[in-house]
Design an enzyme around this catalytic site. Structure first.
Site, PDB file in Angstrom:
ATOM      1  N   GLY A   2       0.852  -1.178   0.000  1.00 20.56           N
ATOM      2  CA  GLY A   2       0.000   0.000   0.000  1.00 20.56           C
ATOM      3  C   GLY A   2       0.887   1.227   0.000  1.00 20.56           C
ATOM      4  O   GLY A   2       2.095   1.113  -0.244  1.00 20.56           O
ATOM      5  N   TYR A  44       9.229  -3.747   3.407  1.00 23.88           N
ATOM      6  CA  TYR A  44       8.850  -3.799   1.989  1.00 23.88           C
ATOM      7  C   TYR A  44      10.051  -3.765   1.043  1.00 23.88           C
ATOM      8  O   TYR A  44      10.148  -4.543   0.106  1.00 23.88           O
ATOM      9  CB  TYR A  44       7.914  -2.610   1.739  1.00 23.88           C
ATOM     10  CG  TYR A  44       7.374  -2.482   0.341  1.00 23.88           C
ATOM     11  CD1 TYR A  44       6.453  -3.391  -0.149  1.00 23.88           C
ATOM     12  CD2 TYR A  44       7.758  -1.411  -0.477  1.00 23.88           C
ATOM     13  CE1 TYR A  44       5.935  -3.248  -1.437  1.00 23.88           C
ATOM     14  CE2 TYR A  44       7.246  -1.255  -1.746  1.00 23.88           C
ATOM     15  CZ  TYR A  44       6.335  -2.178  -2.227  1.00 23.88           C
ATOM     16  OH  TYR A  44       5.827  -2.027  -3.489  1.00 23.88           O
ATOM     17  N   LYS A 104      11.686  -6.697  -1.630  1.00 24.08           N
ATOM     18  CA  LYS A 104      11.842  -6.482  -3.070  1.00 24.08           C
ATOM     19  C   LYS A 104      13.277  -6.798  -3.504  1.00 24.08           C
ATOM     20  O   LYS A 104      13.499  -7.437  -4.535  1.00 24.08           O
ATOM     21  CB  LYS A 104      11.495  -5.028  -3.429  1.00 24.08           C
ATOM     22  CG  LYS A 104      10.032  -4.662  -3.259  1.00 24.08           C
ATOM     23  CD  LYS A 104       9.150  -5.419  -4.212  1.00 24.08           C
ATOM     24  CE  LYS A 104       7.714  -4.949  -4.193  1.00 24.08           C
ATOM     25  NZ  LYS A 104       6.805  -5.877  -4.901  1.00 24.08           N
TER      26      LYS A 104
HETATM   27  P1  NAD Z   1      -2.442  -3.719  -5.373  1.00 19.75           P
HETATM   28  O1  NAD Z   1      -2.476  -3.835  -3.890  1.00 19.75           O
HETATM   29  O2  NAD Z   1      -3.513  -2.937  -6.028  1.00 19.75           O
HETATM   30  O3  NAD Z   1      -2.370  -5.156  -6.045  1.00 19.75           O
HETATM   31  C1  NAD Z   1      -1.700  -6.238  -5.469  1.00 19.75           C
HETATM   32  C2  NAD Z   1      -2.653  -7.413  -5.487  1.00 19.75           C
HETATM   33  O4  NAD Z   1      -1.964  -8.566  -4.970  1.00 19.75           O
HETATM   34  C3  NAD Z   1      -3.878  -7.210  -4.596  1.00 19.75           C
HETATM   35  O5  NAD Z   1      -5.061  -7.284  -5.352  1.00 19.75           O
HETATM   36  C4  NAD Z   1      -3.788  -8.316  -3.574  1.00 19.75           C
HETATM   37  O6  NAD Z   1      -5.044  -8.877  -3.218  1.00 19.75           O
HETATM   38  C5  NAD Z   1      -2.934  -9.336  -4.310  1.00 19.75           C
HETATM   39  N1  NAD Z   1      -2.315 -10.285  -3.386  1.00 19.75           N
HETATM   40  C6  NAD Z   1      -1.719 -10.014  -2.202  1.00 19.75           C
HETATM   41  N2  NAD Z   1      -1.317 -11.151  -1.625  1.00 19.75           N
HETATM   42  C7  NAD Z   1      -1.671 -12.154  -2.474  1.00 19.75           C
HETATM   43  C8  NAD Z   1      -1.549 -13.563  -2.406  1.00 19.75           C
HETATM   44  N3  NAD Z   1      -0.980 -14.163  -1.353  1.00 19.75           N
HETATM   45  N4  NAD Z   1      -2.020 -14.298  -3.435  1.00 19.75           N
HETATM   46  C9  NAD Z   1      -2.611 -13.695  -4.502  1.00 19.75           C
HETATM   47  N5  NAD Z   1      -2.782 -12.372  -4.602  1.00 19.75           N
HETATM   48  C10 NAD Z   1      -2.309 -11.605  -3.588  1.00 19.75           C
HETATM   49  O7  NAD Z   1      -1.008  -3.106  -5.717  1.00 19.75           O
HETATM   50  P2  NAD Z   1      -0.450  -2.517  -7.076  1.00 19.75           P
HETATM   51  O8  NAD Z   1      -0.302  -1.063  -6.894  1.00 19.75           O
HETATM   52  O9  NAD Z   1      -1.228  -3.016  -8.236  1.00 19.75           O
HETATM   53  O10 NAD Z   1       1.007  -3.159  -7.088  1.00 19.75           O
HETATM   54  C11 NAD Z   1       1.349  -4.286  -7.885  1.00 19.75           C
HETATM   55  C12 NAD Z   1       2.814  -4.618  -7.706  1.00 19.75           C
HETATM   56  O11 NAD Z   1       3.608  -3.484  -8.029  1.00 19.75           O
HETATM   57  C13 NAD Z   1       3.197  -5.012  -6.284  1.00 19.75           C
HETATM   58  O12 NAD Z   1       4.183  -6.007  -6.327  1.00 19.75           O
HETATM   59  C14 NAD Z   1       3.804  -3.746  -5.717  1.00 19.75           C
HETATM   60  O13 NAD Z   1       4.707  -3.995  -4.674  1.00 19.75           O
HETATM   61  C15 NAD Z   1       4.478  -3.168  -6.951  1.00 19.75           C
HETATM   62  N6  NAD Z   1       4.679  -1.717  -6.860  1.00 19.75           N
HETATM   63  C16 NAD Z   1       3.616  -0.878  -6.926  1.00 19.75           C
HETATM   64  C17 NAD Z   1       3.815   0.494  -6.835  1.00 19.75           C
HETATM   65  C18 NAD Z   1       2.663   1.469  -6.915  1.00 19.75           C
HETATM   66  O14 NAD Z   1       2.900   2.672  -6.868  1.00 19.75           O
HETATM   67  N7  NAD Z   1       1.416   1.031  -7.039  1.00 19.75           N
HETATM   68  C19 NAD Z   1       5.116   0.998  -6.663  1.00 19.75           C
HETATM   69  C20 NAD Z   1       6.173   0.120  -6.579  1.00 19.75           C
HETATM   70  C21 NAD Z   1       5.950  -1.255  -6.696  1.00 19.75           C
END
Ligand code: NAD
Length: 346
Positions: free
Chosen positions: A92, A162, A166
Site C-alpha cells: 500500500g 517492503y 523487493k
Molecule cells: P495492489 O495492492 O492494487 O495489487 C496487489 C494485489 O496482490 C492485490 O489485489 C492483492 O489482493 C494481491 N495479493 C496479495 N497477496 C496475495 C496472495 N498471497 N495471493 C494472490 N494475490 C495476492 O497493488 P499494485 O499497486 O497493483 O502493485 C502491484 C505490484 O507493483 C506489487 O508487487 C507492488 O509492490 C508493486 N509496486 C507498486 C507500486 C505502486 O505505486 N502502485 C510501486 C512500486 C511497486
C-alpha cells in the site's frame, strides 16, 4: 547497447498462456486488460481477493481466486504458462508499508513460490514488480534529491520491510537466469497512479489520497485539508498506461534479462504542489494543516531514466497534471457512486 523494443505481440502467439498474479489489484488488473485488448486469448488472472472485490474484471479472461503464498497454488497457477507476471504483493502507500512491515516481508513467499513454479512449468519469461523502495534510504534524505540510478540499490539499505523483500526477490530473478536459464525481468516501479487504483481505506498512495480529500472537502463544505508531513517531501508519479507499456517492453527486451531497471516518471513533484494541482482541478482553495506525526517515508525520491532511455529509447512521459486530472475525475465518479450505494473499487 541495442535498442530491441520488442513487445508481447512481436514474440508470442495469440494463444500462448499468459499468467498474471495480483490481477485483482491496480497494476496487474490494468495489465490483464492491456493484453486482452491486444488479442491474447489465453490469459490466466489470479488474486487472493474474492472475484467480486477485484478492481477490474476483464471478460474472456480466466479469473481465479487463489492465495499465491501457498506453493501448491503457484504450481496450479503456472501450469502451461509461456510467460508469468508476478505483481501479487501485500502492499500500500506509506501509511501501510510503515505500519505493516511483517505483511510486506511475507510477500517473499509469493515470489519464491511463483518463480519456482514458473520455472518448473517451463515458462520462458518471468516478470517481477520491484520497487523504488529497494533503493538505499541514505540517498533519499533531501527533498531536492539526486534521481536514483539503478546502481544506487547497493550498498544495500533498503526501506525497512517492503524494500528488503523487493531486493531479495530481485536476487531470485538474477539467479533463476544465471543458474537455470529462465529469462527474468525486474522493473523497479516508482509511484504508480491512475484510474482503478486504491483511493480509500488506508492503502492508497498520495495522488489518490489527495484527490479523495479534496473531493470530500467539496462535498462537506469544510474547506480544510490535512497533509502528511511538511509537504516539502518530493516524489515522481507514473501514470498507469505508461506503467503497463513499460512492463511489456522490459519483459521482452533481451538486453534487460535479470537486470533491474527503473520504471518511473522523472517529473519531481512536491506534495504541497500535488495539493495545489488537485485544488486547481477541483476548483477550490483549502486551508492546510500538516500532521508531522503521520508516515512520510523518505524526504525525496526520483527516477533516473538514463538507462531506460538508452536501452528502450523510451521513458514514461505522460505529464503529471494530465494524469492527475484523469485520476481525479475517476475518483470523483467513484465517490459519487459510493454515495449512491453502487459498488466501487475501494
Ligand atoms: P495492489 O495492492 O492494487 O495489487 C496487489 C494485489 O496482490 C492485490 O489485489 C492483492 O489482493 C494481491 N495479493 C496479495 N497477496 C496475495 C496472495 N498471497 N495471493 C494472490 N494475490 C495476492 O497493488 P499494485 O499497486 O497493483 O502493485 C502491484 C505490484 O507493483 C506489487 O508487487 C507492488 O509492490 C508493486 N509496486 C507498486 C507500486 C505502486 O505505486 N502502485 C510501486 C512500486 C511497486
Amino acid at each position: 547497447m541495442a535498442n530491441t523494443n520488442k513487445r508481447a505481440v512481436d514474440i508470442l502467439n495469440k494463444d500462448d498462456l499468459i499468467v498474471i498474479g495480483g490481477a485483482g489489484g491496480f497494476i496487474a488488473g490494468a495489465l490483464t486488460k492491456y493484453f486482452h485488448d491486444q488479442g491474447f486469448t489465453r490469459i490466466r488472472a489470479i488474486d487472493k481477493k474474492p472475484l467480486p472485490e477485484w478492481y477490474q474484471m476483464t471478460d474472456g479472461v480466466e479469473s481465479i481466486c487463489m492465495d499465491l503464498s501457498i506453493e501448491e497454488n503457484c504450481i496450479v497457477a503456472c501450469r502451461g504458462a509461456k510467460e508469468v507476471y508476478n505483481l501479487a504483493a501485500d502492499m500500500g502507500g506509506m501509511g501501510f508499508i510503515e505500519k505493516f512491515r511483517i505483511e510486506c516481508l511475507r510477500s517473499i513467499l509469493i515470489n519464491t513460490h511463483m518463480i519456482e513454479a514458473a520455472n518448473r512449468a517451463g515458462a520462458e519469461r518471468f516478470f517481477f514488480s520491484s520497487s523504488a523502495c529497494a533503493y538505499n534510504v541514505e540517498l533519499q534524505k533531501d527533498p531536492n534529491v539526486r534521481a536514483l540510478k539503478e546502481s544506487d540499490a547497493y550498498p544495500a539499505m533498503a526501506e525497512r520491510g517492503y524494500g528488503w523483500e523487493k531486493l531479495l526477490s530481485e536476487m531470485f530473478c538474477e539467479e533463476y537466469w544465471s543458474e537455470r536459464g529462465m529469462k527474468t525481468a525486474i522493473a523497479r516501479f516508482h509511484n504508480v497512479y491512475g484510474p482503478f487504483g486504491t483511493w480509500d481505506g488506508g492503502r492508497e498512495k498520495a495522488p489518490a489520497a489527495i484527490c479523495r480529500k479534496v473531493i470530500e472537502t467539496k462535498d462537506s463544505g469544510k474547506l480544510e485539508i490535512d497533509i502528511w508531513g511538511s509537504g516539502v517531501q518530493t516524489r515522481s508519479f507514473m501514470y498507469i498506461d505508461d506503467c503497463v507499456l513499460g512492463i511489456d517492453m522490459i519483459m521482452h527486451c533481451d538486453d534487460l534479462i535479470a537486470t533491474a531497471i527503473n520504471l518511473g516518471s522523472n517529473e519531481l513533484i512536491a506534495i504541497n504542489d500535488l495539493v495545489t494541482y488537485t485544488e486547481e482541478i477541483g476548483g477550490v482553495k483549502l486551508e492546510r494543516t500538516h500532521d508531522m506525526d503521520a508516515p512520510q517515508g523518505v524526504a525525496g525520491r526520483n527516477s533516473d531514466n538514463t538507462f531506460i532511455k538508452q536501452v528502450l529509447g523510451w521513458e514514461p512521459d505522460l505529464p503529471f497534471k494530465e494524469g492527475l486530472k484523469r485520476t481525479y475525475d475517476w475518483i470523483e465518479q467513484q465517490y459519487n457512486d459510493r454515495k449512491a450505494g453502487k459498488r466501487t473499487v475501494s
